[in-house]
Scaffold this active site. Structure first.
Site, PDB file in Angstrom:
ATOM      1  CG  HIS B  93      -1.653   1.251   1.452  1.00 46.72           C
ATOM      2  ND1 HIS B  93      -1.352   2.089   2.502  1.00 46.72           N
ATOM      3  CD2 HIS B  93      -2.641   1.855   0.762  1.00 46.72           C
ATOM      4  CE1 HIS B  93      -2.147   3.146   2.448  1.00 46.72           C
ATOM      5  NE2 HIS B  93      -2.936   3.036   1.414  1.00 46.72           N
ATOM      6  CD  GLU B  96      -2.851   2.730  -3.393  1.00 47.47           C
ATOM      7  OE1 GLU B  96      -3.248   3.909  -3.267  1.00 47.47           O
ATOM      8  OE2 GLU B  96      -3.331   1.778  -2.737  1.00 47.47           O
ATOM      9  CG  HIS B  97      -0.129   6.258  -0.440  1.00 49.86           C
ATOM     10  ND1 HIS B  97      -0.611   7.344   0.256  1.00 49.86           N
ATOM     11  CD2 HIS B  97      -1.061   5.298  -0.307  1.00 49.86           C
ATOM     12  CE1 HIS B  97      -1.776   7.047   0.799  1.00 49.86           C
ATOM     13  NE2 HIS B  97      -2.077   5.805   0.477  1.00 49.86           N
ATOM     14  CD  GLU B 173      -4.703   5.286   3.558  1.00 49.66           C
ATOM     15  OE1 GLU B 173      -3.574   5.623   3.146  1.00 49.66           O
ATOM     16  OE2 GLU B 173      -5.472   4.548   2.914  1.00 49.66           O
TER      17      GLU B 173
END
Lengths: 453, 468
Positions: B93, B96-97, B173
Site C-alpha cells: 500500500h 501504491e502511494h 490514514e
C-alpha cells in the site's frame, strides 16, 4: 480495500508534460434532453437512451422534509424509510418481494430542502415498477410493525454514529451554526423525538408534502417520451394538486469566530470549519466554484492538500467544499490529523484561507481549474441513474433545460478578478466556526465540550 | 467507492439496506446481461470483453461502451499486501502511494495534476491480492494517461524527500480509517484472529509499528520485484474500440521488457480446531454488534464446487428484506435491528463467509448470539428449499442485469477477477454457473462452511455493559 484519499474531485495546476491540452472535449453537450409533458400536465426532463434496457426515474417534492414539527424531529426521514415498507394490498414482506423478484430498486430520501424518490428498473419490468411506485406514494400503509422496525433501525444508526468522531463533529457544527432552525437539527431525529412519531404523523406528512405543485421529475434510459408521459400520469397523477409545507425562514450561520473542542478519546482530531457561503443562484457561483477547487476542492494538488498532506504529512485528507442550501449557504473545510499536530494543521488551513482571500488565484491555477471543471463533468454521466440524477438537480436548481450546453461557458467566463472578489467576500479566517473532535494539542478553544455530544 | 477486496464481508456499520446493495455489488461484480438479451436469461455473456496479449506478456482487456465519450483506464498488478515479506507489512500500500511520487518525465505530485488539468480523475487502491491504478478521462485523453501509466511502470524515481512525508500520510490514514473507529478496529482484530498463519490476517495498510519503519529501499525492492508488464493487466472500459486501443497499448506498454516475477508463494493455514472469540469494549460504542467469520473457499481454491452455491446461499440468507436472517431476527423475533451474511469469492487464497447482527434495544448480546446461532443451525440441519434457490437465482440474474450500466464497474470486476486467478471466461459464465446451482449443492456448501467449529466471533461492546 485501501485507497489513496478520495475527496470529491481531483486537482489543479501546472506541469511540464506531454500535452499542453486545454479545451478538453465537452461531451456533455452531446446529450439531448427532452422536455416531456404528460397528458395530465406533469412535466419531466428525459434523456432517452435505448442502448441499455434500464429506466431510471428520479423525483423530488421541493420543500417537503426540511422542517419537522417541534418534538417530531426525524418525521420526514422515518417516512422515507417506511414508504417502501408496504403499500396498497401488499404488506411489507409482500411489497419487498415484488420489488426484489422484479429487480426493481425503489427508495426515498429525506433531504434538507426536499424529499426525494428514486426508481430504477429493467425496461421489461416497467409497468410493475411504476405501479409499485404509485402505490408507495398514494397508498403507503405505515403498518405499525413496519414503522416500529424502521424506528428501531434509525435509533440504532443514531447510536452507532455516536462512536464516529466525524459524525460528532458534523452534529456539533450544524447545531452550533443553526440553533433553533431545521438546518441545525439531525434529520434522522433524536433518541427522544423518534419514539413520539406515530403512523398518523407519517400519513399526515405524506398528505401535506406530496403535492404536484412541488414535484420535480427527471428520467433517463430505455423509454420513449410518449411512454414516459403516460407513466408520469399513472405514478403522480393521483397526488393532490397542492401541498401544504411549512415555510422555512432564511438563516445565517451563527458561532462565527468560535473554536469548539469536543474531547473524545480518539487517536486523531477531526477538524471541521465553515462560514457563510453562497447560494446556487448567486451570480458569483462559478467564481466560487473555481476558488473552492483551487483551495481544497480538487483533491490532490489543491492548496490545502499540498500544504497539509504533501509537504508535511500531517493528514490523509484535507479538503474544502461549498454547501448551497435553499435558505442558507456555507463554505466549509475539514480534515483529520494526529492530536499532537492539530494546532499546526489548523494554523495552515487558516493561513490558506487568508492567502486566498488576499491574493486570489494565479492565472495558471485559474486555467487548470477551468479545464478540470469542464472536462470532468461528463465523467458524472456514467450510468442511467446518474444521468437522471443530474437532470433532476439541474431542474431543481432552475438552471434551464439547455444548462449542460451552457455550463462550460459559465466556468470559462470566470476571471482572476472574479475569483479575487468572491474570495474576499467569503473567506475570513477570523470568522470561521471551527469544531474539533479528539484531543487536539496546540489549539485555543473558546468552548470545550466534554464527551462531545 | 470501489468494489470489495477479496474478503470483504459487509462492514459492521451498515444496516441491511446498504448491505443488500453491497451484496449486489459483490455479485454483480460478476453479473450483467447484455442489452440485446432478455434481462433474466442465464446465458453466457456478462460484459462481452475483448482481450489480447502484448508481446511482453501483458494482458489487455477491453469493454466497449459508447454511451458517453469517456473511458476508464486501469492497470492492475498481480501483487498485494499478502505478498509482502514478513516484517514490512503495509509496503504494498505504501508503494501504491509512492507511485505518485515521480519519474524523470513526471515530477512528484504531477501525475494527478496532469490528469486533472485534462479534465480527468485518477486514483489507486490496494488489496491483499492486487494493486490497481486508474484514470477516468475523456476519450481523447486516453493516450495521455496510457503514456504516463506506462512511464511509471518502469521509471519510478523515489527520493527520501518525498518518501518520508508520505509515510506520515499513511500512518494518518491508518489512524483515520481504523484507529479512530471501534467498528473498524474490531474488524481488523477478527481478521487477525481468523487467519492464524496466512498473511490475510495482516491488515492491508500494515501494522502500525512496522509502518513506522518502512523505508524507501523496501518500497523500491517491492516495486522491482513485482511491477513488470508480464505481471500486469490493462483493463479499459468506455468509448474506445479494440482497433483504436491495440496500437496505443503496443506503443506505450508493449515496449517495456518482460522480467522474471516471483511466484506467489503464500503459506497455507494450519488446521485450527478451536472456536475463538474477540471482544472489543470501547467507551465510544453505543450500539453493540456481533459478527462471526468462517473460512470459506474462493473461486481459485474451490475444489468442491462451493463458490457458486455459497453466493446463492448468501442471497437466500441476506438478500434484502425477505431474506431469512432479516425476516427471522428483525421482522419476526424483533431482537435485531440489522442482520446479514456475506461472502465474496474473489480471492487468490481462501476467503471467509461472515454473518452478523445488531441487537434491538433491551436485547442482550447473549440472546442475539443464540438466535443467530439457531438460524445458522437450522440452515445447516434442514437446508434450503428448491423454491428458495429458484427465487434467489432469479433475483441474482436480474440484479446482474444492471452491472453493465456503468463506466467503471466492468473494469473493476474484470480486473479483480483476473488478478485473483479467474479467467474472463469464468466471469462471462457467471450467469450460467449461478443458474446451474441446485438446492443440494447449496446445502452441501452450507454444511461444509457453516458446520465448521473453528470460527471467530467478534463482539463490539460498550465499556460498561448496561444490558444494552
Amino acid at each position: 480495500m485501501i485507497a489513496r484519499f478520495v475527496p470529491n474531485r481531483a486537482i489543479l495546476s501546472v506541469l511540464t508534460l506531454l500535452l499542453t491540452a486545454f479545451a478538453v472535449a465537452a461531451p456533455a453537450a452531446a446529450i439531448e434532453i427532452k422536455r416531456v409533458v404528460s397528458p395530465g400536465g406533469i412535466e419531466a426532463w428525459l434523456v432517452e437512451d435505448h442502448k441499455v434496457p434500464i429506466i431510471a426515474l428520479e423525483w423530488a417534492f421541493e420543500g417537503a422534509g426540511a422542517s419537522d414539527p417541534k418534538g417530531k424531529e426525524g418525521l420526514a426521514n422515518l417516512a422515507a424509510r417506511t414508504l417502501d415498507e408496504g403499500a396498497g394490498p401488499y404488506d411489507s414482506q409482500a411489497f419487498a418481494a415484488r420489488l426484489q423478484d422484479n429487480a426493481i430498486a425503489l427508495g426515498y430520501d429525506a433531504g434538507r430542502d426536499g424529499f426525494g424518490g428514486s426508481l430504477r428498473t429493467l425496461s421489461d419490468r416497467r409497468d410493475e415498477a411504476f405501479e409499485l411506485t404509485r402505490l408507495s406514494l398514494a397508498e403507503p400503509r405505515f403498518d405499525a410493525e413496519a414503522v416500529e422496525r424502521m424506528r428501531a433501525a434509525v435509533l440504532s444508526s443514531l447510536r452507532r454514529d455516536q462512536a464516529d468522531p466525524n459524525y460528532v463533529g458534523r452534529r456539533l457544527f450544524y447545531s452550533t451554526a443553526y440553533p433553533g432552525h431545521p438546518y441545525g437539527d439531525e434529520i434522522r431525529g433524536t433518541l427522544e423525538s423518534l419514539p413520539t412519531i406515530t403512523p398518523d404523523d407519517l400519513r399526515g406528512f405524506v398528505k401535506a408534502g406530496f403535492g404536484r405543485d412541488r414535484l420535480v421529475v427527471a428520467a433517463a434510459g430505455d423509454i420513449s417520451p410518449e411512454d414516459l408521459g403516460r407513466a408520469l400520469d399513472h405514478v403522480f397523477g393521483g397526488l393532490p394538486a397542492t401541498s401544504a409545507n411549512a415555510a422555512i425562514p432564511d438563516v445565517e450561520p451563527k458561532g462565527l469566530g468560535e473554536t469548539l473542542v469536543a474531547t473524545r478519546p480518539t487517536a486523531q482530531t477531526v477538524m471541521l470549519m465553515g462560514q457563510p457561503g453562497l447560494k446556487r443562484s448567486d451570480p458569483d457561483w462559478y467564481a466560487a466554484t473555481v476558488m473552492n477547487y483551487v483551495l481544497g476542492g480538487g483533491g490532490f494538488g489543491s492548496r490545502l492538500m499540498e500544504e497539509v498532506r504533501e509537504k508535511r504529512g500531517l493528514s490523509y485528507g484535507v479538503y474544502s467544499y461549498l454547501i448551497p442550501m435553499d435558505h442558507s449557504a456555507l463554505v466549509m473545510a475539514g480534515g483529520n490529523t494526529v492530536n499532537a499536530k492539530a494546532g499546526q494543521a489548523l494554523d495552515i488551513m487558516r493561513q490558506e484561507w487568508k492567502r486566498m482571500a488576499e491574493q486570489g488565484v494565479t492565472e495558471e491555477e485559474l486555467a487548470d481549474a477551468k479545464t478540470y471543471l469542464t472536462g470532468s463533468f461528463p465523467l458524472q454521466l456514467g450510468s442511467t441513474q446518474a444521468i437522471a440524477r443530474i437532470l433532476l438537480q439541474v431542474k431543481r436548481d432552475k438552471l434551464g433545460i439547455d444548462y449542460l450546453d451552457r455550463r462550460d461557458a459559465f466556468i470559462n467566463g470566470v476571471t482572476q478578478a472574479d475569483v479575487q472578489r468572491v474570495a474576499k467576500r467569503l473567506l475570513d479566517p477570523n470568522q470561521l466556526l471551527t469544531v474539533l473532535v479528539g484531543r487536539p494539542e496546540g489549539v485555543t478553544a473558546t468552548r470545550t465540550i466534554d464527551g462531545g455530544s | 467507492m470501489l468494489p470489495n477486496g477479496p474478503t470483504a464481508p459487509p462492514p459492521w456499520k451498515r444496516p441491511w439496506r446498504r448491505l443488500a446493495a453491497a451484496g449486489v455489488l459483490a455479485f454483480a461484480l460478476a453479473g450483467a446481461v447484455p442489452a440485446a438479451t432478455p434481462a433474466f436469461a442465464a446465458e453466457k455473456g456478462v460484459f462481452f470483453p475483448e482481450t489480447f496479449t502484448l508481446s511482453n506478456g501483458m494482458q489487455v482487456v477491453l469493454v466497449t461502451n459508447q454511451r458517453v465519450p469517456v473511458v476508464t483506464h486501469m492497470v492492475w498488478y498481480k501483487v498485494g499486501a499478502a505478498d509482502e515479506p514478513r516484517g514490512v507489512s503495509g509496503i504494498a500500500h505504501f508503494l501504491e502511494h509512492l507511485m505518485f511520487k515521480g519519474t524523470e518525465e513526471v515530477p512528484p505530485g504531477a501525475f494527478s495534476r496532469i490528469v486533472a488539468k485534462n479534465g480527468g480523475r485518477d486514483n489507486a487502491f490496494t488489496s491483499w491480492d492486487y494493486t490497481a491504478y486508474f484514470q477516468n478521462v475523456a476519450r481523447d485523453r486516453l493516450e495521455l494517461v496510457m503514456k504516463m501509466e506506462a512511464d511509471r511502470m518502469s521509471n519510478l524515481r523515489l527520493t527520501d524527500q518525498v518518501v518520508y512525508p508520505e509515510r506520515d500520510v499513511i500512518i494518518e490514514e491508518r489512524r483515520q480509517r481504523i484507529e479512530n473507529e471501534p467498528a473498524d478496529r474490531i474488524g481488523e482484530q477478527v481478521n487477525a484472529t481468523l487467519y492464524v498463519h496466512h498473511p490475510y490476517g495482516t491488515p492491508i495498510i500494515g501494522w502500525p509499528q512496522e509502518m513506522a519503519t518502512l523505508t524507501r529501499e523496501e518500497a523500491e525492492s517491492f516495486y522491482k520485484s513485482w511491477y513488470a508488464p508480464n505481471n500486469a493487466v490493462l483493463v479499459v472500459s468506455g468509448d474506445v474500440t479494440a482497433e483504436e486501443l491495440k496500437p496505443l497499448a503496443e506503443k506505450y506498454y508493449g515496449g517495456i521488457p518482460a522480467r522474471p516475477v516471483p511466484e506467489r508463494v503464500r503459506v497455507q493455514e494450519p488446521p485450527i480446531s478451536a472456536a475463538r472469540r474477540v471482544i472489543l469494549r470501547d467507551d465510544e460504542v453505543r450500539q453493540p454488534s456481533i459478527r462471526r467469520n468462517w473460512l470459506a473457499p474462493s473461486y481459485r481454491t474451490d475444489k468442491e464446487g462451493y463458490a457458486y452455491p455459497l453466493q446463492v446461499l448468501s442471497e437466500i440468507m441476506s438478500g434484502g428484506p425477505t431474506s431469512r436472517l432479516y425476516r427471522s431476527l428483525v421482522v419476526e423475533q424483533r431482537i435485531a435491528t440489522s442482520a446479514w451474511l456475506g461472502y465474496s469469492p474473489s480471492s487468490w487464497d481462501m476467503t471467509s463467509l461472515a454473518a452478523g447482527a445488531s441487537p434491538a434495544p433491551g436485547v442482550t448480546m447473549e440472546k442475539l448470539e443464540a438466535a443467530l446461532e439457531a438460524d445458522i443451525r437450522t440452515l445447516v440441519e434442514k437446508g434450503v428449499t428448491e423454491e428458495e434457490v429458484a427465487t434467489a437465482k432469479k433475483r441474482m440474474l436480474a440484479e446482474a442485469a444492471y452491472a453493465r450500466d456503468s463506466l467503471t464497474g466492468p473494469a473493476q470486476t474484470l480486473g479483480a477477477a483476473i488478478a485473483t486467478g479467474q479467467s474472463i471466461d469464468d466471469v462471462e459464465n457467471w450467469p450460467v454457473r449461478i443458474d446451474a446451482v441446485t438446492a443440494d449443492q447449496v446445502n452441501a456448501a452450507a454444511r461444509a462452511v457453516l458446520g465448521q467449529t473453528n470460527h471467530v466471533t467478534g463482539l463490539l461492546l460498550p465499556l460498561q455493559d448496561k444490558g444494552s
